[in-house]
Design a protein around this motif. Sequence first.
Motif, PDB file in Angstrom:
ATOM      1  N   VAL A 247       0.847  -1.200   0.000  1.00  0.00           N
ATOM      2  CA  VAL A 247       0.000   0.000   0.000  1.00  0.00           C
ATOM      3  C   VAL A 247       0.880   1.246   0.000  1.00  0.00           C
ATOM      4  N   TRP A 248       0.603   2.147  -0.932  1.00  0.00           N
ATOM      5  CA  TRP A 248       1.367   3.395  -1.066  1.00  0.00           C
ATOM      6  C   TRP A 248       0.981   4.378   0.034  1.00  0.00           C
ATOM      7  N   TRP A 249       1.946   5.216   0.419  1.00  0.00           N
ATOM      8  CA  TRP A 249       1.711   6.254   1.425  1.00  0.00           C
ATOM      9  C   TRP A 249       2.319   7.543   0.908  1.00  0.00           C
ATOM     10  N   ASP A 250       1.587   8.625   1.018  1.00  0.00           N
ATOM     11  CA  ASP A 250       2.019   9.892   0.456  1.00  0.00           C
ATOM     12  C   ASP A 250       3.020  10.594   1.364  1.00  0.00           C
ATOM     13  N   ILE A 251       4.301  10.315   1.140  1.00  0.00           N
ATOM     14  CA  ILE A 251       5.402  11.048   1.773  1.00  0.00           C
ATOM     15  C   ILE A 251       6.194  11.685   0.644  1.00  0.00           C
ATOM     16  N   SER A 252       6.166  12.999   0.586  1.00  0.00           N
ATOM     17  CA  SER A 252       6.701  13.736  -0.552  1.00  0.00           C
ATOM     18  C   SER A 252       8.199  13.536  -0.729  1.00  0.00           C
ATOM     19  N   VAL A 253       8.619  13.641  -1.970  1.00  0.00           N
ATOM     20  CA  VAL A 253      10.026  13.592  -2.345  1.00  0.00           C
ATOM     21  C   VAL A 253      10.449  14.995  -2.777  1.00  0.00           C
ATOM     22  N   ALA A 254      11.664  15.377  -2.438  1.00  0.00           N
ATOM     23  CA  ALA A 254      12.154  16.706  -2.812  1.00  0.00           C
ATOM     24  C   ALA A 254      12.031  16.913  -4.328  1.00  0.00           C
ATOM     25  N   GLU A 255      11.389  18.006  -4.720  1.00  0.00           N
ATOM     26  CA  GLU A 255      11.197  18.273  -6.144  1.00  0.00           C
ATOM     27  C   GLU A 255      12.493  18.669  -6.840  1.00  0.00           C
TER      28      GLU A 255
ATOM     29  N   GLU B 214      21.692  12.245  -6.764  1.00  0.00           N
ATOM     30  CA  GLU B 214      21.101  11.340  -7.737  1.00  0.00           C
ATOM     31  C   GLU B 214      20.127  10.367  -7.063  1.00  0.00           C
ATOM     32  N   GLU B 215      20.486   9.910  -5.837  1.00  0.00           N
ATOM     33  CA  GLU B 215      19.634   8.957  -5.136  1.00  0.00           C
ATOM     34  C   GLU B 215      18.248   9.537  -4.871  1.00  0.00           C
ATOM     35  N   THR B 216      18.196  10.845  -4.567  1.00  0.00           N
ATOM     36  CA  THR B 216      16.918  11.498  -4.281  1.00  0.00           C
ATOM     37  C   THR B 216      16.158  11.785  -5.563  1.00  0.00           C
ATOM     38  N   ALA B 217      16.838  12.308  -6.554  1.00  0.00           N
ATOM     39  CA  ALA B 217      16.183  12.671  -7.815  1.00  0.00           C
ATOM     40  C   ALA B 217      15.534  11.460  -8.483  1.00  0.00           C
ATOM     41  N   GLU B 218      16.141  10.288  -8.338  1.00  0.00           N
ATOM     42  CA  GLU B 218      15.599   9.091  -8.973  1.00  0.00           C
ATOM     43  C   GLU B 218      14.270   8.651  -8.367  1.00  0.00           C
ATOM     44  N   LEU B 219      13.959   9.115  -7.152  1.00  0.00           N
ATOM     45  CA  LEU B 219      12.737   8.691  -6.478  1.00  0.00           C
ATOM     46  C   LEU B 219      11.521   9.527  -6.849  1.00  0.00           C
ATOM     47  N   LEU B 220      11.746  10.703  -7.448  1.00  0.00           N
ATOM     48  CA  LEU B 220      10.633  11.600  -7.743  1.00  0.00           C
ATOM     49  C   LEU B 220       9.622  11.015  -8.729  1.00  0.00           C
ATOM     50  N   PRO B 221      10.040  10.393  -9.835  1.00  0.00           N
ATOM     51  CA  PRO B 221       9.046   9.823 -10.757  1.00  0.00           C
ATOM     52  C   PRO B 221       8.173   8.756 -10.102  1.00  0.00           C
ATOM     53  N   GLU B 222       8.760   7.952  -9.255  1.00  0.00           N
ATOM     54  CA  GLU B 222       7.984   6.903  -8.577  1.00  0.00           C
ATOM     55  C   GLU B 222       6.950   7.523  -7.644  1.00  0.00           C
ATOM     56  N   TYR B 223       7.346   8.592  -6.951  1.00  0.00           N
ATOM     57  CA  TYR B 223       6.401   9.283  -6.068  1.00  0.00           C
ATOM     58  C   TYR B 223       5.256   9.888  -6.869  1.00  0.00           C
ATOM     59  N   GLU B 224       5.590  10.539  -7.965  1.00  0.00           N
ATOM     60  CA  GLU B 224       4.548  11.154  -8.790  1.00  0.00           C
ATOM     61  C   GLU B 224       3.609  10.107  -9.374  1.00  0.00           C
ATOM     62  N   SER B 225       4.131   8.931  -9.664  1.00  0.00           N
ATOM     63  CA  SER B 225       3.297   7.834 -10.154  1.00  0.00           C
ATOM     64  C   SER B 225       2.316   7.401  -9.075  1.00  0.00           C
ATOM     65  N   GLY B 226       2.764   7.365  -7.829  1.00  0.00           N
ATOM     66  CA  GLY B 226       1.874   7.024  -6.727  1.00  0.00           C
ATOM     67  C   GLY B 226       0.766   8.039  -6.548  1.00  0.00           C
ATOM     68  N   ARG B 227       1.083   9.298  -6.703  1.00  0.00           N
ATOM     69  CA  ARG B 227       0.068  10.350  -6.543  1.00  0.00           C
ATOM     70  C   ARG B 227      -1.030  10.249  -7.584  1.00  0.00           C
ATOM     71  N   GLU B 228      -0.720   9.705  -8.717  1.00  0.00           N
ATOM     72  CA  GLU B 228      -1.731   9.568  -9.759  1.00  0.00           C
ATOM     73  C   GLU B 228      -2.850   8.615  -9.358  1.00  0.00           C
ATOM     74  N   LYS B 229      -2.599   7.774  -8.362  1.00  0.00           N
ATOM     75  CA  LYS B 229      -3.608   6.822  -7.909  1.00  0.00           C
ATOM     76  C   LYS B 229      -4.567   7.432  -6.882  1.00  0.00           C
ATOM     77  N   GLN B 230      -4.220   8.592  -6.370  1.00  0.00           N
ATOM     78  CA  GLN B 230      -5.078   9.215  -5.367  1.00  0.00           C
ATOM     79  C   GLN B 230      -6.418   9.616  -5.970  1.00  0.00           C
ATOM     80  N   ARG B 231      -7.471   9.420  -5.182  1.00  0.00           N
ATOM     81  CA  ARG B 231      -8.809   9.665  -5.693  1.00  0.00           C
ATOM     82  C   ARG B 231      -9.603  10.519  -4.731  1.00  0.00           C
ATOM     83  N   PHE B 232     -10.599  11.173  -5.281  1.00  0.00           N
ATOM     84  CA  PHE B 232     -11.594  11.879  -4.487  1.00  0.00           C
ATOM     85  C   PHE B 232     -12.869  11.048  -4.540  1.00  0.00           C
TER      86      PHE B 232
END
Length: 626
Positions: A592-600, A605-623
């Motif tokens: 289960v994904w949890w919304d903990i933001s990644v530095a934009e 390099e280790e941090t920058a590589e995680l941003l696309p995965e985080y943004e992919s998780g946010r796409e699953k969020q629903r209202f």
Amino acid sequence: MATERTVRLTTAQAIVRFLQAQYSERDGTRMRLIPAMFGIFGHGNVAGLGQALEEYGDSLPYYQPKNEQAMVHVATGYAKATKRMSTMACTSSIGPGATNMVTGAATATINRLPVLLFPSDYYATRRQGPVLQQIEHPVSADVSVNDAFRPVSRMFDRITRPEQILTALPEAMRVLVSPVETGAVTISLPQDVQMMAYDYPSAFFSERTWRIPRALPEKQSIEAAARMLGRSEKPMVIAGGGVHYSDATGELAEFCNQLGIPVGETHSGKGAGVGAGLSLGGAGVAGTPLAARIAKDADLVIGVGTRFADFVTGSQALFQNPDVKFVTINVTDHDAHKQGALCIVADAKVGLEALRAAAAGYTAPAEWQDAVRQAQIQWNYSVENEVFAVAGAEQMTQAQMIGIINSSVRPNSMVLAAAGSVPGDLLQLWDCSGDRHCLLEFGYSCMGWEIPGAIGAKMAFPDRDVYAMIGDGTYLMNNTEIVSAVQEGLKVVIVVSVNYGFQVIRRLQMASAGISFGNEFRKREGVGGPLAGEYLEIDYAKNAESMGAVGLHADSPDSLKSALEQADSVRGGPVVIAVDVQPHTFGPDSTVWWDISVAEVSNREETAELLPEYESGREKQRFYSQ
């Protein structure tokens, strides 16, 4: 004309007399609402409530804690164990003694647990000028540090005249027993007002029983929910703490078993679904992958006694069925309307009974039930043969530690946890069958609740075995109530999972920043270097011994079993078992994904590589809406 009988008392004396006469009652069970008071005395309350407890507290025992925050945690542990029918009062001196209780108040209110706080306050008369520990607010002269309690209390009052308690105290009792409004109740007591005298009506001190009501559901809401259930092909239940607090575990099992509906549990609801044949265990971010798989496909989610916090909903990314709808049963209208739900504002027990009757004849499709059973078999096999397996392991994992303890404790035992990786592993892995209770405080995830909370649970049920499970970080943060347990001869077994730091936060850090920084207990490398040297070796067993507890150490499954046997033989006082576990090994991934933001933006390099995965998780969020 008849003259009302009065008795002349100080404000503090009247408070002590009043509290001794208050009772709660539900379904014929009656108990003292406030059976004792904790307090650390200072110049704000030693001559007020301290004097009153000594002279008038025959039926209101005084307990001496070692930390103001901890005494509030003891009270909420007691309240949680008694299913909110009883709690403790806590008093502090002014200034830092009072503000030390603020975190405890927040923990109580967020978890909907009753506690009664009496922080002392500055002089109401003000003729003394600025006093020791007083903040002088340049605009609002009537503000004190006690105003910090306002946002974390369900009721706040400041008593500036003795007669004001005639209305304040009954209102405080009403809030404490209210399933809707309960939480921290704070009555701020200026130190001079505590000693002021008044002729109180004698009737004010007569016994009073506060009945805890069961809110009945609206017929139209029940019928509408039954219709939604009748159209559902993949229903599930999310059971929260409200199921326990309304004594509705039996009704939940009947509901789920009759209708063939699987049930997952929140941290507060841990154990609520133990009687259901289609139990999924823990749900959400720290739950089982079994529960995640079912929740992802569910077309109807029935929340019972839960407020749908982000750990349950996967930050609104868990429930992915495009047609998913929600029904809630909750005593609190605010929580019942979450998730765009069709809300049933009602007590969990009577709400479940009514919905089960209205949905008579419905059964979830056989293929849905079969899918749950097959997933149960796979999960149970994985736990027994992979997660708990110890053969060939170089060092015990925390999950294996939990499995060994779970198989060792007697029926009717209680285990408590609150923060770090332990409550997540317990939510996934602790088996509550055989009446083995698991009390998790995770609404506030308050490090330091575990030991005092376990003491409160032991005070509520002296004949039960009580275990506190904590990490070494939590132990170092708040271990002084071990002395209180020694003082009172309370047998509490404290299991310290020694993994050299705040490892669950390190895991989160690695997932959201890609680097390890500041979360492990390591020595500093050189002058001004990072905390990246050898692990700090701390003897937690000896530390516990220095405070009067029995200290034990375990570094293997066999030595843990032996330590548990030794702990079982101890007849009085606390036992601390320090257990060495693998630092970077956790229970199974819930998926289960949890919304903990990644530095934009990051040069790492280790941090920058995680941003696309985080943004992919946010796409699953629903209202969610009806």
